[in-house]
Design an enzyme around this catalytic site. Structure first.
Site, PDB file in Angstrom:
ATOM      1  N   LYS A  92      -0.342   3.968   9.409  1.00 21.08           N
ATOM      2  CA  LYS A  92      -0.007   2.562   9.166  1.00 21.08           C
ATOM      3  C   LYS A  92       1.434   2.260   9.590  1.00 21.08           C
ATOM      4  CE  LYS A  92      -3.872   0.905   7.883  1.00 21.08           C
ATOM      5  NZ  LYS A  92      -4.495  -0.151   8.732  1.00 21.08           N
ATOM      6  N   GLY A 105     -15.383  -4.985   6.008  1.00 17.03           N
ATOM      7  CA  GLY A 105     -14.603  -4.387   4.927  1.00 17.03           C
ATOM      8  C   GLY A 105     -14.228  -5.420   3.877  1.00 17.03           C
ATOM      9  N   MET A 106     -13.623  -4.944   2.803  1.00 14.88           N
ATOM     10  CA  MET A 106     -13.280  -5.862   1.705  1.00 14.88           C
ATOM     11  C   MET A 106     -12.270  -6.927   2.157  1.00 14.88           C
ATOM     12  SD  MET A 106     -11.958  -4.937  -2.102  1.00 14.88           S
ATOM     13  CE  MET A 106     -10.344  -4.324  -1.641  1.00 14.88           C
ATOM     14  N   TYR A 166      -2.506   8.748   6.039  1.00 11.65           N
ATOM     15  CA  TYR A 166      -2.821   7.315   6.172  1.00 11.65           C
ATOM     16  C   TYR A 166      -1.523   6.522   6.371  1.00 11.65           C
ATOM     17  CZ  TYR A 166      -4.746   2.748   4.712  1.00 11.65           C
ATOM     18  OH  TYR A 166      -5.131   1.439   4.651  1.00 11.65           O
ATOM     19  N   HIS A 188     -11.030   3.529  -4.758  1.00 10.94           N
ATOM     20  CA  HIS A 188      -9.741   3.322  -5.412  1.00 10.94           C
ATOM     21  C   HIS A 188      -9.971   3.226  -6.927  1.00 10.94           C
ATOM     22  CE1 HIS A 188      -8.671   1.963  -1.279  1.00 10.94           C
ATOM     23  NE2 HIS A 188      -7.583   2.640  -1.562  1.00 10.94           N
ATOM     24  N   THR A 223      -0.417  -4.674  -1.138  1.00  8.66           N
ATOM     25  CA  THR A 223      -0.405  -3.695  -2.218  1.00  8.66           C
ATOM     26  C   THR A 223      -1.831  -3.189  -2.455  1.00  8.66           C
ATOM     27  OG1 THR A 223       0.307  -3.372  -4.487  1.00  8.66           O
ATOM     28  CG2 THR A 223      -0.702  -5.495  -3.986  1.00  8.66           C
ATOM     29  N   SER A 244      -0.313  -1.017   4.434  1.00  7.21           N
ATOM     30  CA  SER A 244      -0.516  -0.664   3.014  1.00  7.21           C
ATOM     31  C   SER A 244       0.823  -0.320   2.379  1.00  7.21           C
ATOM     32  CB  SER A 244      -1.444   0.543   2.949  1.00  7.21           C
ATOM     33  OG  SER A 244      -1.311   1.196   1.706  1.00  7.21           O
ATOM     34  N   SER A 245       0.900  -0.487   1.069  1.00  7.66           N
ATOM     35  CA  SER A 245       2.161  -0.195   0.369  1.00  7.66           C
ATOM     36  C   SER A 245       2.484   1.301   0.348  1.00  7.66           C
ATOM     37  CB  SER A 245       2.109  -0.725  -1.064  1.00  7.66           C
ATOM     38  OG  SER A 245       1.040  -0.149  -1.770  1.00  7.66           O
ATOM     39  N   CYS A 246       1.517   2.151   0.748  1.00  6.90           N
ATOM     40  CA  CYS A 246       1.817   3.587   0.750  1.00  6.90           C
ATOM     41  C   CYS A 246       2.702   4.000   1.924  1.00  6.90           C
ATOM     42  CB  CYS A 246       0.541   4.415   0.725  1.00  6.90           C
ATOM     43  SG  CYS A 246      -0.416   4.295   2.218  1.00  6.90           S
TER      44      CYS A 246
HETATM   45  O1  GFB Z   1      -6.393   3.725  -6.421  1.00  3.50           O
HETATM   46  P1  GFB Z   1      -6.005   5.125  -6.157  1.00  3.50           P
HETATM   47  O2  GFB Z   1      -7.085   6.055  -5.737  1.00  3.50           O
HETATM   48  O3  GFB Z   1      -4.906   5.120  -5.051  1.00  3.50           O
HETATM   49  O4  GFB Z   1      -5.341   5.751  -7.502  1.00  3.50           O
HETATM   50  P2  GFB Z   1      -3.322   5.287  -4.843  1.00  3.50           P
HETATM   51  C1  GFB Z   1      -4.361   5.081  -8.228  1.00  3.50           C
HETATM   52  C2  GFB Z   1      -4.050   5.841  -9.502  1.00  3.50           C
HETATM   53  O5  GFB Z   1      -5.167   5.752 -10.394  1.00  3.50           O
HETATM   54  C3  GFB Z   1      -3.767   7.329  -9.321  1.00  3.50           C
HETATM   55  C4  GFB Z   1      -5.472   7.017 -10.895  1.00  3.50           C
HETATM   56  O6  GFB Z   1      -2.723   7.720 -10.206  1.00  3.50           O
HETATM   57  C5  GFB Z   1      -5.093   7.970  -9.768  1.00  3.50           C
HETATM   58  O7  GFB Z   1      -4.934   9.286 -10.238  1.00  3.50           O
HETATM   59  N1  GFB Z   1      -6.886   7.070 -11.310  1.00  3.50           N
HETATM   60  C6  GFB Z   1      -7.328   7.196 -12.591  1.00  3.50           C
HETATM   61  C7  GFB Z   1      -7.971   7.025 -10.510  1.00  3.50           C
HETATM   62  N2  GFB Z   1      -8.653   7.256 -12.624  1.00  3.50           N
HETATM   63  C8  GFB Z   1      -9.098   7.141 -11.349  1.00  3.50           C
HETATM   64  C9  GFB Z   1     -10.392   7.133 -10.753  1.00  3.50           C
HETATM   65  O8  GFB Z   1     -11.424   7.263 -11.406  1.00  3.50           O
HETATM   66  N3  GFB Z   1     -10.441   6.968  -9.396  1.00  3.50           N
HETATM   67  C10 GFB Z   1      -9.310   6.842  -8.636  1.00  3.50           C
HETATM   68  N4  GFB Z   1      -9.431   6.659  -7.310  1.00  3.50           N
HETATM   69  N5  GFB Z   1      -8.059   6.876  -9.170  1.00  3.50           N
HETATM   70  C11 GFB Z   1      -4.164   5.054  -2.417  1.00  3.50           C
HETATM   71  C12 GFB Z   1      -3.805   5.764  -1.150  1.00  3.50           C
HETATM   72  O9  GFB Z   1      -3.277   5.586  -3.335  1.00  3.50           O
HETATM   73  O10 GFB Z   1      -3.940   3.667  -2.410  1.00  3.50           O
HETATM   74  C13 GFB Z   1      -4.146   5.009   0.045  1.00  3.50           C
HETATM   75  O11 GFB Z   1      -4.310   7.080  -1.195  1.00  3.50           O
HETATM   76  C14 GFB Z   1      -3.800   3.536  -0.043  1.00  3.50           C
HETATM   77  O12 GFB Z   1      -3.500   5.592   1.139  1.00  3.50           O
HETATM   78  C15 GFB Z   1      -4.319   2.934  -1.319  1.00  3.50           C
HETATM   79  O13 GFB Z   1      -2.428   3.335   0.071  1.00  3.50           O
HETATM   80  C16 GFB Z   1      -3.927   1.486  -1.507  1.00  3.50           C
HETATM   81  O14 GFB Z   1      -2.615   4.010  -5.165  1.00  3.50           O
HETATM   82  O15 GFB Z   1      -2.780   6.495  -5.537  1.00  3.50           O
END
Ligand code: GFB
Length: 316
Positions: free
Chosen positions: A152, A26-27, A148, A191, A176, A119-121
């Protein structure tokens, strides 16, 4: 990066030790493997074909056979906001099983130290900002990733329970939002940062006039390069031994809209940035307090723009 002025002493040296990096493909796991190359230790890894971490007997046998002195527990099923929201059973079951199996095997085979990565979530959706470690379990979680998060939180509690009942030296780190080499660039499961890099790159390559980001662009996120995270993990493994988990972050957050502009700038895409508000925003803000880790003498080193540029160079 250690701050030499006031750095916690090494209490668990890695030199000469056998160190299992669970999740080495993984990363984060691969970044830990790279970081450990400069420690004088023997690195142990296992592919999924060799050991299914969801299988208690397989994990117990593997740890009994390899006899690691230390474990970095970086194995997890991870994904972005949509993947978390779409596959709740997988995110809960897989991560609960992996955490429980590795923790129990580490205890049963007398592993000297384990660092569990969360994770910070894990923090409540409405936690105070920056979020201190003691905000854990003080309020409801963000619904898109509560599955998730629960797994965690269970991982942290396993480490604490085995410390309390059996005296195991198990500690937990809560990174984070991470990015870096080896990230997932699949637009449905990734992400935000790799997704934005890919969208901007493809728009530039095809001559498109815009990219579309999910949600409103107003949520804020804190980003840390995987190499910084790995450095903090090795730091905590050697210098931290206590009940409470430790936040690992960069100390700065950015609105998703501003992040999109930064990524477009790095990539060289000059078109418009549109929003798709049918997609979720998730938590509006989750900047963590880095006070505990800073007090031990660690701060991050990779600046966000430089980190994005290096990931872009490497992947495209
Ligand atoms: O990185 P992300 O998927 O994770 O999304 P979370 C962060 C923010 O970016 C959200 C926005 O508000 C998304 O709506 N966003 C904008 C996008 N454009 C995009 C896109 O093209 N792709 C994605 N993926 N997001 C995750 C958790 O939450 O973070 C996990 O679901 C974990 O459990 C991880 O904690 C670190 O920060 O929202």
């Amino acid at each position: 990066m250690a701050n030499e002025a006031a750095i916690a002493p090494v209490i668990f040296p890695l030199a000469g030790k056998r160190v299992w990096v669970a999740g080495h493909r993984g990363m984060v796991g691969s970044a830990i493997v790279r970081r450990l190359a400069s420690e004088d230790c023997e690195i142990i890894t296992a592919t999924r074909a060799e050991v299914d971490l969801k299988d208690p007997a397989a994990v117990l046998a593997f740890v009994g056979d390899k006899k690691p002195d230390a474990i970095f527990m970086a194995a997890a099923k991870v994904g972005g906001i949509l993947a978390n929201d779409t596959y709740p059973a997988d995110f809960l079951y897989d991560n609960l099983m992996i955490a429980a199996n590795v923790t129990e095997a580490a205890y049963r085979h007398g592993v000297g130290k384990m660092l569990f990565l969360g994770s910070s979530c894990i923090y409540p959706k409405e936690a105070p900002q920056p979020i201190p470690e003691d905000a854990l379990l003080t309020g409801p979680l963000e619904p898109t990733n509560e599955w998730y998060a629960i797994a965690k939180i269970a991982g942290i509690k396993l480490a604490q329970a085995y410390r309390k009942q059996h005296g195991c030296d198990f500690v937990s780190a809560m990174p984070t939002n991470l990015y870096g080499p080896g990230d997932n660039f699949d637009l449905n499961s990734s992400h935000v940062l790799p997704a934005l890099i890919r969208k901007a790159h493809e728009a530039k390559a095809t001559g498109a006039d815009h990219i579309t980001i999910w949600g409103t662009g107003t949520p804020r996120r804190e980003f840390l390069h995987a190499d910084d995270c790995a450095d903090a993990c090795v730091f905590l493994m050697q210098r931290y031994s206590d009940f409470e988990h430790v936040n690992v972050g960069s100390g700065e957050d950015i609105a998703i809209g501003d992040l999109a502009r930064l990524v477009c700038d790095v990539v060289g895409f000059e078109g418009e940035i549109r929003t798709d508000t049918s997609k979720p925003d998730g938590t509006m803000r989750k900047l963590m307090s880095g006070d505990r880790l800073r007090a031990l003498g660690w701060t991050s080193a990779v600046e966000l723009r430089a980190g994005i540029a290096s990931v872009y160079r490497e992947h495209f």
